[in-house]
Design a protein around this motif. Structure first.
Motif, mmCIF file in Angstrom:
data_model
loop_
_atom_site.group_PDB
_atom_site.id
_atom_site.type_symbol
_atom_site.label_atom_id
_atom_site.label_comp_id
_atom_site.label_asym_id
_atom_site.label_seq_id
_atom_site.Cartn_x
_atom_site.Cartn_y
_atom_site.Cartn_z
ATOM 1 N N MET A 82 -26.173 54.311 26.296
ATOM 2 C CA MET A 82 -25.059 54.013 27.180
ATOM 3 C C MET A 82 -23.776 53.965 26.361
ATOM 4 O O MET A 82 -23.634 53.112 25.479
ATOM 5 C CB MET A 82 -25.292 52.669 27.891
ATOM 6 C CG MET A 82 -26.606 52.606 28.641
ATOM 7 S SD MET A 82 -26.800 51.092 29.606
ATOM 8 C CE MET A 82 -26.910 49.886 28.281
ATOM 9 N N ASN A 83 -22.879 54.875 26.644
ATOM 10 C CA ASN A 83 -21.590 54.943 25.960
ATOM 11 C C ASN A 83 -20.463 54.669 26.938
ATOM 12 O O ASN A 83 -20.652 54.730 28.153
ATOM 13 C CB ASN A 83 -21.408 56.316 25.323
ATOM 14 C CG ASN A 83 -22.447 56.634 24.285
ATOM 15 O OD1 ASN A 83 -22.954 55.745 23.588
ATOM 16 N ND2 ASN A 83 -22.791 57.912 24.149
ATOM 17 N N SER A 84 -19.305 54.369 26.389
ATOM 18 C CA SER A 84 -18.117 54.123 27.210
ATOM 19 C C SER A 84 -18.407 53.127 28.329
ATOM 20 O O SER A 84 -18.069 53.356 29.496
ATOM 21 C CB SER A 84 -17.597 55.441 27.806
ATOM 22 O OG SER A 84 -17.304 56.373 26.787
ATOM 23 N N LEU A 85 -19.012 52.028 27.969
ATOM 24 C CA LEU A 85 -19.435 51.048 28.967
ATOM 25 C C LEU A 85 -18.240 50.403 29.651
ATOM 26 O O LEU A 85 -17.190 50.166 29.036
ATOM 27 C CB LEU A 85 -20.321 49.986 28.321
ATOM 28 C CG LEU A 85 -21.759 50.451 28.083
ATOM 29 C CD1 LEU A 85 -22.445 49.590 27.039
ATOM 30 C CD2 LEU A 85 -22.536 50.435 29.380
ATOM 31 N N LYS A 86 -18.436 50.144 30.922
ATOM 32 C CA LYS A 86 -17.407 49.537 31.768
ATOM 33 C C LYS A 86 -17.921 48.195 32.296
ATOM 34 O O LYS A 86 -19.142 47.984 32.372
ATOM 35 C CB LYS A 86 -17.099 50.458 32.947
ATOM 36 C CG LYS A 86 -16.697 51.866 32.573
ATOM 37 C CD LYS A 86 -16.528 52.729 33.817
ATOM 38 C CE LYS A 86 -16.150 54.151 33.470
ATOM 39 N NZ LYS A 86 -15.995 54.997 34.685
#
Length: 123
Positions: A82-86
């Motif tokens: 999971m990248n660029s988590l919000k």
């Protein structure tokens, strides 16, 4: 007895990355689809990503381009990068697998769930 054991959740800042892992163990004849679901407080559990035994993948629109699912059929594991988590990604993430087991009466495919791992994203 079949078990799915997850690891890798935790706290991360917005824009950060986490990697979730799930290992299936027990008397397994075969594993079909493996995937990850998530459930945020007050919301229904939703599919995040899934991968078939042949490697075909499916992603929720909300995570496309940011999350990557992968599996190792030899090790009966599935991972979710999971990248660029919000902040809206924060939830309890559950591993899911369609596993074929051997019964006296023959083969049977059942759905198994992991215990869940918390992902928290701070803004």
């Amino acid at each position: 007895q079949v078990q799915l054991v997850e690891s890798g959740g935790g706290l991360v800042q917005t824009g950060g990355s986490l990697r979730l892992s799930c290992a299936a163990s027990g008397s397994i004849f075969g594993i079909n689809t493996m995937g990850w679901y998530r459930q945020a407080p007050g919301k229904q559990r939703e599919l995040v990503a899934a991968v078939t035994s042949s490697g075909a993948t499916n992603y929720a629109d909300s995570v496309k381009g940011r999350f990557t699912i992968s599996r190792d059929n030899a090790k009966n594991t599935v991972n979710l990068q999971m990248n660029s988590l919000k902040p809206e990604d924060a939830a309890v993430y559950y591993c899911n697998a369609q596993i074929t087991i051997t019964r006296i009466s023959g083969l049977r495919t059942m759905t198994y769930w992991g215990q869940g791992t918390q992902v928290t994203v701070s803004s």
